[in-house]
Design a protein around this motif. Structure first.
Motif, mmCIF file in Angstrom:
data_model
loop_
_atom_site.group_PDB
_atom_site.id
_atom_site.type_symbol
_atom_site.label_atom_id
_atom_site.label_comp_id
_atom_site.label_asym_id
_atom_site.label_seq_id
_atom_site.Cartn_x
_atom_site.Cartn_y
_atom_site.Cartn_z
ATOM 1 N N TYR B 79 28.126 18.462 -76.718
ATOM 2 C CA TYR B 79 29.303 17.431 -76.823
ATOM 3 C C TYR B 79 29.912 16.638 -75.891
ATOM 4 O O TYR B 79 30.831 15.932 -75.842
ATOM 5 C CB TYR B 79 30.606 18.144 -77.604
ATOM 6 N N ARG B 80 28.847 16.768 -74.501
ATOM 7 C CA ARG B 80 29.120 15.680 -73.313
ATOM 8 C C ARG B 80 29.139 14.285 -73.817
ATOM 9 O O ARG B 80 28.370 13.781 -74.568
ATOM 10 C CB ARG B 80 28.193 15.877 -72.333
ATOM 11 N N GLY B 81 30.501 13.679 -73.374
ATOM 12 C CA GLY B 81 30.968 12.257 -73.764
ATOM 13 C C GLY B 81 31.327 11.973 -75.315
ATOM 14 O O GLY B 81 31.400 10.789 -75.590
ATOM 15 N N TYR B 82 31.242 12.912 -76.154
ATOM 16 C CA TYR B 82 31.725 12.695 -77.428
ATOM 17 C C TYR B 82 33.211 12.903 -77.601
ATOM 18 O O TYR B 82 33.834 13.664 -76.874
ATOM 19 C CB TYR B 82 31.108 13.832 -78.293
ATOM 20 N N TYR B 83 33.651 12.015 -78.469
ATOM 21 C CA TYR B 83 35.118 12.249 -78.682
ATOM 22 C C TYR B 83 35.289 13.126 -79.702
ATOM 23 O O TYR B 83 34.800 12.889 -80.931
ATOM 24 C CB TYR B 83 35.823 10.875 -78.720
ATOM 25 N N LEU B 84 35.982 14.129 -79.571
ATOM 26 C CA LEU B 84 36.485 15.108 -80.628
ATOM 27 C C LEU B 84 38.112 15.111 -80.763
ATOM 28 O O LEU B 84 38.453 15.342 -79.741
ATOM 29 C CB LEU B 84 35.989 16.712 -80.469
ATOM 30 N N LEU B 85 38.444 14.838 -81.775
ATOM 31 C CA LEU B 85 39.962 14.583 -82.041
ATOM 32 C C LEU B 85 40.987 15.948 -81.516
ATOM 33 O O LEU B 85 41.858 15.737 -80.934
ATOM 34 C CB LEU B 85 40.334 14.177 -83.430
ATOM 35 N N GLU B 86 40.238 16.845 -81.984
ATOM 36 C CA GLU B 86 40.909 18.267 -81.398
ATOM 37 C C GLU B 86 41.237 18.362 -80.112
ATOM 38 O O GLU B 86 42.047 19.048 -79.637
ATOM 39 C CB GLU B 86 40.252 19.495 -81.965
ATOM 40 N N ASP B 87 40.384 17.795 -79.134
ATOM 41 C CA ASP B 87 40.355 17.748 -77.916
ATOM 42 C C ASP B 87 41.144 16.899 -77.266
ATOM 43 O O ASP B 87 41.405 17.026 -75.678
ATOM 44 C CB ASP B 87 38.877 18.153 -77.319
ATOM 45 N N ASP B 88 41.554 15.833 -77.925
ATOM 46 C CA ASP B 88 42.483 14.857 -77.438
ATOM 47 C C ASP B 88 43.850 15.355 -76.957
ATOM 48 O O ASP B 88 44.486 15.445 -78.352
ATOM 49 C CB ASP B 88 42.389 13.601 -78.165
ATOM 50 N N PRO B 89 44.472 15.475 -75.851
ATOM 51 C CA PRO B 89 45.661 16.060 -75.799
ATOM 52 C C PRO B 89 46.817 15.166 -76.230
ATOM 53 O O PRO B 89 47.922 15.626 -76.634
ATOM 54 C CB PRO B 89 45.720 16.200 -74.313
ATOM 55 N N ASP B 90 46.387 13.713 -76.406
ATOM 56 C CA ASP B 90 47.484 12.626 -76.959
ATOM 57 C C ASP B 90 47.356 12.684 -78.510
ATOM 58 O O ASP B 90 48.182 12.094 -78.973
ATOM 59 C CB ASP B 90 47.070 11.475 -76.291
ATOM 60 N N ALA B 91 46.164 13.224 -79.049
ATOM 61 C CA ALA B 91 46.558 13.004 -80.568
ATOM 62 C C ALA B 91 46.838 14.086 -81.344
ATOM 63 O O ALA B 91 47.218 15.424 -80.913
ATOM 64 C CB ALA B 91 44.864 13.126 -80.848
ATOM 65 N N ALA B 92 47.481 13.811 -82.559
ATOM 66 C CA ALA B 92 48.218 14.816 -83.181
ATOM 67 C C ALA B 92 46.890 15.563 -83.905
ATOM 68 O O ALA B 92 45.832 15.217 -84.135
ATOM 69 C CB ALA B 92 48.972 14.091 -84.470
ATOM 70 N N PRO B 93 47.262 17.139 -83.649
ATOM 71 C CA PRO B 93 46.123 18.003 -84.105
ATOM 72 C C PRO B 93 45.828 17.713 -85.576
ATOM 73 O O PRO B 93 46.952 17.918 -86.678
ATOM 74 C CB PRO B 93 46.660 19.374 -83.809
ATOM 75 N N PRO B 94 44.651 17.746 -86.164
ATOM 76 C CA PRO B 94 44.287 17.890 -87.522
ATOM 77 C C PRO B 94 44.690 19.059 -88.174
ATOM 78 O O PRO B 94 44.893 20.040 -87.500
ATOM 79 C CB PRO B 94 42.722 17.790 -87.575
ATOM 80 N N GLY B 95 44.929 19.027 -89.380
ATOM 81 C CA GLY B 95 45.427 20.225 -90.325
ATOM 82 C C GLY B 95 44.432 21.427 -90.063
ATOM 83 O O GLY B 95 44.885 22.577 -89.599
#
Lengths: 167, 173
Positions: B79-95
């Motif tokens: 996943y190098r260079g991929y954006y995964l929402l769960e790893d974004d510290p500023d994004a709301a976690p998905p359910g």
């Protein structure tokens, strides 16, 4: 078995993360395995909401409320059904000239007007408000040509409209 | 918490745009990995921020084996260079964790290995990997009986006979 990892020694947030992926039935069985899992499930507002929601056959309405508030409302809703007491009264004076409701579906009542004018009768759709279910009062009226039959099913967003067969 | 040992800067040379990190596993294997591969780990990112503040780079000691660490590095490399929402510290976690096909295949390992990976991912604060492992573990216990669940989770029945028969503690659904 020395190599057998004991999941109960894991931090609670890992266990919660696992449990979050389970359906209500598996969660209930999980509660019967041991004390710690029983406590984690019953202490989690999210998991408890999922269990109690499924127990009364409902699905999450995706309202933008937090889960604790959803659980609180669900419990009030269940309590209201258990006691079968009136929780509110709504007067509908604007429906005085209509016949008694011909059907009810998905929280809406359907009324047909008693009189006609210009060869048209009126059909009214009345959503009665419910705080517990986050439903606002809504009133929709539309004309139907005399000689046509109409049937509404709000749960499908369906209006069936067909000419009445000649006698 | 791992202790941090100072290493000579020459053992972790910077190369190109991505610098190198030296990770040391609990079985004392030294693994050199590019820093941006591991940036998905909040734990590693915080360590690197610490290095920048003191302008000293150290080896990072981790409390799990090289076998598990290599598996986590494989995940992070994929996943190098991929954006995964769960790893974004500023994004709301998905359910719930989203289903990713590659992860399902990657996590098709035995129960113990799966538990080791989730523990390592939790330590390294890689939320996406914790979520995917949690989903895989849940898949193993879904629809099972109480006894089967105990077996899979390695859990002992610690209810008293009274509790077992009381409806408040035991709901079989």
């Amino acid at each position: 078995m020395a190599a057998y990892l004991i999941i109960l020694r894991f931090p609670e947030d890992i266990l919660l993360e696992i449990l979050t992926n389970l359906d209500s039935r598996s969660l209930l069985i999980c509660r019967t395995t041991c004390r710690r899992l029983n406590r984690i499930v019953s202490d989690s507002v999210l998991l408890q909401y999922r269990i109690e929601l499924a127990a009364c056959g409902m699905v999450d309405g995706r309202q933008t409320l937090d889960v604790a508030e959803k659980l609180r409302r669900l419990r009030l809703y269940n309590a209201a059904w258990n006691e079968v007491e009136w929780t509110g009264h709504t007067a509908l004076p604007h429906l005085a000239n209509y016949q008694p409701p011909s059907m009810a579906s998905a929280g809406a009542l359907v009324f047909h007007s008693a009189t006609t004018s210009h060869n048209r009768s009126l059909t009214a759709l009345q959503h009665v408000s419910s705080k517990l279910r986050c439903i606002h009062e809504q009133h929709i009226v539309f004309p139907v040509d005399v000689g046509f039959n109409s049937l509404i099913d709000p749960s499908q967003d369906l209006l069936a409209y067909a000419p009445r067969p000649d006698p | 918490m791992p202790t941090i040992v100072s290493v000579d800067d020459s053992t972790v040379p910077g190369e190109g745009s991505s610098r190198l990190l030296l990770l040391v596993s609990s079985d004392n294997k030294h693994i050199v990995v590019e820093e941006d591969i591991m940036s998905r780990s909040r734990f590693i990112s915080k360590q690197v921020e610490g290095f920048e503040a003191t302008s000293q780079r150290h080896a990072i000691l981790l409390p799990f084996s090289s076998f598990v660490l290599n598996k986590v590095i494989e995940y992070c490399s994929h996943y190098r260079g991929y954006y995964l929402l769960e790893d974004d510290p500023d994004a709301a976690p998905p359910g719930r964790s989203p289903v990713r096909e590659w992860d399902q295949e990657f996590l098709d390992v035995d129960r113990n290995m799966l538990l080791r990976i989730i523990k390592a991912a939790h330590y390294l604060e890689i939320k996406s990997l914790v979520g995917s492992c949690a989903r895989a573990i849940a898949d193993m216990i879904r629809g099972k009986t109480t006894e089967e669940m105990r077996e899979i989770l390695g859990v002992e029945n610690d209810f008293t006979p009274e509790e077992e028969h009381s409806p408040s503690s035991k709901c079989t659904g």
